[in-house]
Design a protein around this motif. Sequence first.
Motif, mmCIF file in Angstrom:
data_model
loop_
_atom_site.group_PDB
_atom_site.id
_atom_site.type_symbol
_atom_site.label_atom_id
_atom_site.label_comp_id
_atom_site.label_asym_id
_atom_site.label_seq_id
_atom_site.Cartn_x
_atom_site.Cartn_y
_atom_site.Cartn_z
ATOM 1 N N ARG A 20 -0.546 -5.934 6.148
ATOM 2 C CA ARG A 20 -0.338 -4.534 6.504
ATOM 3 C C ARG A 20 -0.197 -4.388 8.023
ATOM 4 O O ARG A 20 -0.890 -3.620 8.679
ATOM 5 N N PRO A 22 2.348 -3.314 11.037
ATOM 6 C CA PRO A 22 3.565 -2.514 11.203
ATOM 7 C C PRO A 22 4.802 -3.334 11.531
ATOM 8 O O PRO A 22 5.889 -3.066 11.019
ATOM 9 N N TRP A 192 -1.503 -0.668 17.002
ATOM 10 C CA TRP A 192 -2.025 0.161 15.917
ATOM 11 C C TRP A 192 -3.286 -0.437 15.317
ATOM 12 O O TRP A 192 -3.464 -1.656 15.276
ATOM 13 N N VAL A 194 -4.941 -0.238 11.546
ATOM 14 C CA VAL A 194 -4.593 0.172 10.189
ATOM 15 C C VAL A 194 -5.859 0.621 9.466
ATOM 16 O O VAL A 194 -6.874 -0.086 9.472
ATOM 17 N N HIS A 195 -5.797 1.797 8.858
ATOM 18 C CA HIS A 195 -6.945 2.334 8.128
ATOM 19 C C HIS A 195 -7.349 1.341 7.034
ATOM 20 O O HIS A 195 -6.507 0.853 6.282
ATOM 21 N N ALA A 198 -6.619 3.026 3.445
ATOM 22 C CA ALA A 198 -5.424 3.846 3.193
ATOM 23 C C ALA A 198 -4.261 3.299 4.017
ATOM 24 O O ALA A 198 -4.468 2.701 5.075
ATOM 25 N N PRO A 199 -3.034 3.495 3.549
ATOM 26 C CA PRO A 199 -1.866 2.978 4.287
ATOM 27 C C PRO A 199 -1.447 3.897 5.426
ATOM 28 O O PRO A 199 -0.330 4.424 5.463
ATOM 29 N N THR A 200 -2.349 4.130 6.352
ATOM 30 C CA THR A 200 -2.053 4.971 7.507
ATOM 31 C C THR A 200 -2.443 4.248 8.785
ATOM 32 O O THR A 200 -3.211 3.282 8.770
ATOM 33 N N LEU A 201 -1.937 4.738 9.911
ATOM 34 C CA LEU A 201 -2.141 4.096 11.203
ATOM 35 C C LEU A 201 -2.889 5.005 12.155
ATOM 36 O O LEU A 201 -2.735 6.232 12.128
ATOM 37 N N VAL A 202 -3.685 4.384 13.022
ATOM 38 C CA VAL A 202 -4.342 5.066 14.122
ATOM 39 C C VAL A 202 -3.943 4.340 15.401
ATOM 40 O O VAL A 202 -4.068 3.115 15.492
#
Length: 449
Positions: A20, A22, A192, A194-195, A198-202
């Motif tokens: 996971r 990016p 990034w 990665v959460h 969940a498939p989201t980025l911070v």
Amino acid sequence: MGGTGKLLLSRLARAQALGRVPSVAGCALVEGRTAWTGVRGRVGGGSPTLDTQYRIGSLTKSFTAVLVMRLRDRGELRTNDPLDRYLPGTGIGDRTLEQLLSHTAGLTTMTPGCDWPYSGQGPAEPLRRGAGVLCAAGERFHYSNVGYALLGAVIERVRQEPWADVLAREVLAPLGMRGTGTDPGAEAAPGWSVHPWAPTLVAEEVQDARAMAAAGALWSTPADLARWAEFLLGDCAEVLHPDTLAEMAEPTRLSAHEDEPGAGFGLGLQAVRHQGRTLIGHPGGIPGFLATIWVDRERRTGAVIVGNASTGLSPSRALELLDIVGEQTLPLPDEWAPQNLPPHLLDLTGYWYQGPRPHAIQMEADGSVLLQPVSTRTKPSRFRAPASRFGTTPQGGLTGLDGAYVGEELRVLRDQDGRPAALELTGARFTRVPGPVPSTPALSPEVSG
């Protein structure tokens, strides 16, 4: 690279998807040159390129180490000098530059007041107060960012200019690494986190490492990192003498514990054993980015992998790429050909029994005799014929070369017809049939002619 290229791209794609990450980029080297490159994922609105900049974290240390060794070879400093010669008053002035390079100076990973990688205060002030000192110099290996920050300060003191400027002129420019430096360009990949669920980025904030820059602040591109791998494989472009590079790749022995391998670190380069081969390189990680280089100097192969996430891209991913290249570039074995072997050794081949325990003897092409247990894990032992370069034993037997019986004598006992009927080895007797060993006076030891 045909099918090999497809396999490499498949492995890179799996690393990006399963980790996971990016975006990822990878390179593979064959015969000391970049032979394959690949990218996966997205940076901004498009795919990453070989010129996309990523932060490389602790891989920076290999660059700092090369710069130190270059200055040493030019006579501008000496690595066996104590730190006090260049940076007086640190509180660890008896540590040598070589110990800093090899992480054997007895320093902690960080010091109080240095929130890696967002370090404002430099490492010297805490060291003056005694903080950051873990143990005596040479007592053990302990990875230390502080040590490399101090090496950067030494370079600045010797040259009277910023570490980054000296590195750019002395190392990066001669190697053509135009995309490497401490300042990212406008098209650099964002870092990034990665959460985990969940498939989201911070977004990870990128700040100036300042005092710790020489330990992990560089940005680079996949193309430049491939060039660095070529450098580690010997294309030094007069930046460093090949003998100096070989010196850096040799793992350091610790003075207080000679039985320890120095944790696989040389002078700024990590050495690892992988599938019977020795690799050198360095991994790097900093919030938002991961990078690794491994090269096999013997086979002249290498691999690079870099991505823009805090997790998900371990150094083993580069090993996977290197393994694929290694399988495709294995040297051909020598062609097998029949040999004319001495009859008195040929008739030793086959099964032998030590009581009920089966063993087997076979001859190899070089004239050695291989004795090994059958269906056990015991390591075989090799024996050389008396007429070989190892000479005869006093009793005319064979001498152990390796395994459990190295240096021991294997005696051949023959019957009245000259046939081998028994073997004697360290008090044990082997016969052609299993079971108790009979007392056979007719047997006589073989005498070398």
